[in-house]
Design a protein around this motif. Sequence first.
Motif, PDB file in Angstrom:
ATOM      1  N   ASN A 183       0.804  -1.220   0.000  1.00  0.00           N
ATOM      2  CA  ASN A 183       0.000   0.000   0.000  1.00  0.00           C
ATOM      3  C   ASN A 183       0.845   1.282   0.000  1.00  0.00           C
ATOM      4  OD1 ASN A 183      -2.650   0.951   0.011  1.00  0.00           O
ATOM      5  ND2 ASN A 183      -2.589   1.371   2.205  1.00  0.00           N
ATOM      6  N   ALA A 184       2.068   1.158   0.486  1.00  0.00           N
ATOM      7  CA  ALA A 184       2.870   2.367   0.720  1.00  0.00           C
ATOM      8  C   ALA A 184       3.359   2.973  -0.588  1.00  0.00           C
ATOM      9  CB  ALA A 184       4.063   2.026   1.611  1.00  0.00           C
ATOM     10  N   SER A 185       3.031   4.232  -0.795  1.00  0.00           N
ATOM     11  CA  SER A 185       3.557   4.939  -1.964  1.00  0.00           C
ATOM     12  C   SER A 185       4.576   5.998  -1.552  1.00  0.00           C
ATOM     13  CB  SER A 185       2.424   5.575  -2.766  1.00  0.00           C
ATOM     14  OG  SER A 185       1.661   6.441  -1.962  1.00  0.00           O
TER      15      SER A 185
ATOM     16  N   LYS B 100      -7.214   2.198  -6.543  1.00  0.00           N
ATOM     17  CA  LYS B 100      -5.842   2.285  -6.037  1.00  0.00           C
ATOM     18  C   LYS B 100      -4.804   1.983  -7.107  1.00  0.00           C
ATOM     19  CE  LYS B 100      -3.515   3.440  -2.314  1.00  0.00           C
ATOM     20  NZ  LYS B 100      -3.923   3.170  -0.934  1.00  0.00           N
ATOM     21  N   ASP B 101      -5.222   1.296  -8.171  1.00  0.00           N
ATOM     22  CA  ASP B 101      -4.299   1.084  -9.301  1.00  0.00           C
ATOM     23  C   ASP B 101      -3.627   2.402  -9.700  1.00  0.00           C
ATOM     24  OD1 ASP B 101      -6.835  -0.364  -9.338  1.00  0.00           O
ATOM     25  OD2 ASP B 101      -6.177  -1.367 -11.185  1.00  0.00           O
ATOM     26  N   MET B 102      -4.415   3.485  -9.529  1.00  0.00           N
ATOM     27  CA  MET B 102      -3.930   4.783 -10.014  1.00  0.00           C
ATOM     28  C   MET B 102      -2.732   5.302  -9.239  1.00  0.00           C
ATOM     29  SD  MET B 102      -7.616   6.413 -10.912  1.00  0.00           S
ATOM     30  CE  MET B 102      -7.009   8.026 -11.324  1.00  0.00           C
TER      31      MET B 102
ATOM     32  N   ARG C 164     -12.048  18.114   1.308  1.00  0.00           N
ATOM     33  CA  ARG C 164     -11.012  17.627   0.405  1.00  0.00           C
ATOM     34  C   ARG C 164     -10.823  16.143   0.665  1.00  0.00           C
ATOM     35  NH1 ARG C 164      -4.709  19.622   1.420  1.00  0.00           N
ATOM     36  NH2 ARG C 164      -4.610  18.027   3.037  1.00  0.00           N
ATOM     37  N   SER C 165     -10.309  15.452  -0.321  1.00  0.00           N
ATOM     38  CA  SER C 165     -10.018  14.028  -0.201  1.00  0.00           C
ATOM     39  C   SER C 165      -8.616  13.828  -0.754  1.00  0.00           C
ATOM     40  CB  SER C 165     -11.033  13.244  -1.041  1.00  0.00           C
ATOM     41  OG  SER C 165     -10.479  12.040  -1.520  1.00  0.00           O
ATOM     42  N   ARG C 166      -7.993  12.713  -0.428  1.00  0.00           N
ATOM     43  CA  ARG C 166      -6.703  12.461  -1.065  1.00  0.00           C
ATOM     44  C   ARG C 166      -6.876  12.287  -2.574  1.00  0.00           C
ATOM     45  NH1 ARG C 166      -3.763   7.612   1.418  1.00  0.00           N
ATOM     46  NH2 ARG C 166      -5.863   6.973   2.011  1.00  0.00           N
ATOM     47  N   ASN C 167      -8.089  11.990  -2.990  1.00  0.00           N
ATOM     48  CA  ASN C 167      -8.277  11.777  -4.433  1.00  0.00           C
ATOM     49  C   ASN C 167      -8.114  13.069  -5.233  1.00  0.00           C
ATOM     50  OD1 ASN C 167      -8.754   9.189  -3.672  1.00  0.00           O
ATOM     51  ND2 ASN C 167     -10.962   9.209  -4.043  1.00  0.00           N
ATOM     52  N   ASP C 168      -8.723  14.149  -4.761  1.00  0.00           N
ATOM     53  CA  ASP C 168      -8.499  15.413  -5.492  1.00  0.00           C
ATOM     54  C   ASP C 168      -7.138  15.995  -5.147  1.00  0.00           C
ATOM     55  OD1 ASP C 168      -9.450  16.070  -2.923  1.00  0.00           O
ATOM     56  OD2 ASP C 168     -10.419  17.920  -3.591  1.00  0.00           O
TER      57      ASP C 168
END
Length: 457
Positions: free
Chosen positions: A18-20, A316-318, A104-108
Motif C-alpha cells: 500500500n505504501a507509496s 488504487k491502481d492509479m 477535500r479528499s486524497r483523491n483530489d
Amino acid sequence: MWGGRFAEGPSAIMREINASIPFDKALWRQDIAASQAHIAMLEAQGIVGADDSKAISDGLNAIAAEYEKDGVPEDWDLEDIHMTTEARLSDLIGPAAGRLHTARSRNDQVATDFRLWVREAIDQMDAGLAALQRALVIRAGEHSRSIMPGFTHLQTAQPVTLGHHLLAYYEMIRRDRSRLADTRARLNESPLGSAALAGTGFPIDRDATSSALGFDRPTANSLDAVSDRDFAMDYLYAASVCALHLSRFAEELIIWASQPYGFVRMPDTLSTGSSIMPQKKNPDAAELVRGHAGRVIGCHTALMITMKGLPLAYSKDMQDDKPPVFEAAGLMALSIAAMTGMVADSTFNMDRMREAAELGYATATDLADWLVTEADIPFREAHHITGAAVKLAEKRGCALDELPLSDLQAIDDRIDESVFDALSVDASVAARASYGGTAPEQVDRQVKRARAELGMD
Ligand code: ARG
C-alpha cells in the motif's frame, strides 16, 4: 486515519503493497502548495477560523523547511505523502491540523499535486529542448556549406549539407516542444475541490484555489477530475516521441563515429574507454540515449495499461501512475542534456564527409535532372540513361564526372560538355534551392528563421 472502523491493523504485506511514500515523497512541494491554497480558501470562505488557519499555514511552512533540510521521512504506516504531511502537522500544531482536510479528499489532492508536478516537468523538459535547439542552430549555421552524403535506406542518395541535416532535428524538437505546450494547456485545470468523487457540501471556492495554484480554471466534472490521468499519458506520449527523435539522432552519431565512417569525433567528456582495448573511444552516452528511449516508451505503455479498464472514479491502481512519470522525466532530462553536449562539442570531419558524398554516385539524380532541363528528355527516360552511365562508371571504377565525354555521348548523344558543371557535389547541393531544400542559401534562411524563433539575435 481511519482506525474508527477497523478492529485490526493492516498486515505487513498490506503495509508494504500500500505504501507509496517511497516514491510519492517527490510530490511534497506540490502537496504543501496545494494545502496552503486550500487552507487559505477555507478561511476566506469562513469554513475554518483565522487562528486555526494560521496555525495550519505556519505548520505547513515549518514542515516544508524540515523536508528541505532532512528529506521526507518514510513511514509505511502513513502510506503516502499526503498522510505523512498531515501526521506531521498534527504533531506540530495538535488537533487543529484535522481541519485542513475539510472539503477535500486524497483523491483530489493527489490529482492536483500530480498535475502541478507534471506541469513543472513539462517546463523543465521544454527548457532543456530549447537549449538543444540552440546548440543545433549554432552548429547548423557553422555548417550550412559543409557537404555530406544524404542517405535513404542508409545507402548514399544525394549530397546534402550538414547544416540541413542538423536542422532536420531542430524541426523534430520544435514539434516536441509544441506537443508539450499542448499537453500543458490541457493539463492546466484544477481538480482541487472535487473531493472524493462527488464534490462537497461545504461552500468552497474552487476558482480561488485554481488561480492560487496557477491553473486556468477548475475542472468541470468531479468524477472525471479524480479519475483522469490523461495529462500524465499526454506527457509520456510527448516524452516518448521526443525520446524516439533523440534515439534516431544518437543512432546516427554512433554510426558516424565508427571508424569506417569517421564523420564525427565525439567529445571525450561524453565518451568512455575500454578496460581491455586501449585504442577504444566508445559513444556510450549516445548509446544510452538510444537505450533510454525504450524505457521511456515503456513508461508510457505502463501507464496506459494501468488506466485501461478502470471504472470511475478512483481506484488504487492509479497510485501506480507516478513511478513511470518520474522515471521518464529523469531519463528525458539526462538524454536531452547528453544530446546537447554531443551536438555542441562534437568535431565533424568535413573532408571525410565530402569524400563519402563523392562516392556512391550521389549526383546521379543531377545527371538525370540535367537531361530533363538541358535536353528536354522525359524524366523516366533520363533516369534510364543515367542508370546506364552509373553502370559504366561502376565497371570502370570511377566517379560519374570522371567518365570521358565520349563515353557519356556513346550512351546518349544529346549529352554535351556542360553536363560536367552539374555533376559535382557542390553543384548538386546548390541546385536544390527549393524552399526547405539543402542548398546553402536555403539552410542559411532556415537558420535565420530558427534563430529568430529562439530569440537568439
Ligand atoms: N497515495 C494515493 C495515490 O497516489 C493517494 C490517493 C489515495 N486515495 C484513496 N482513496 N485511497 O493514488
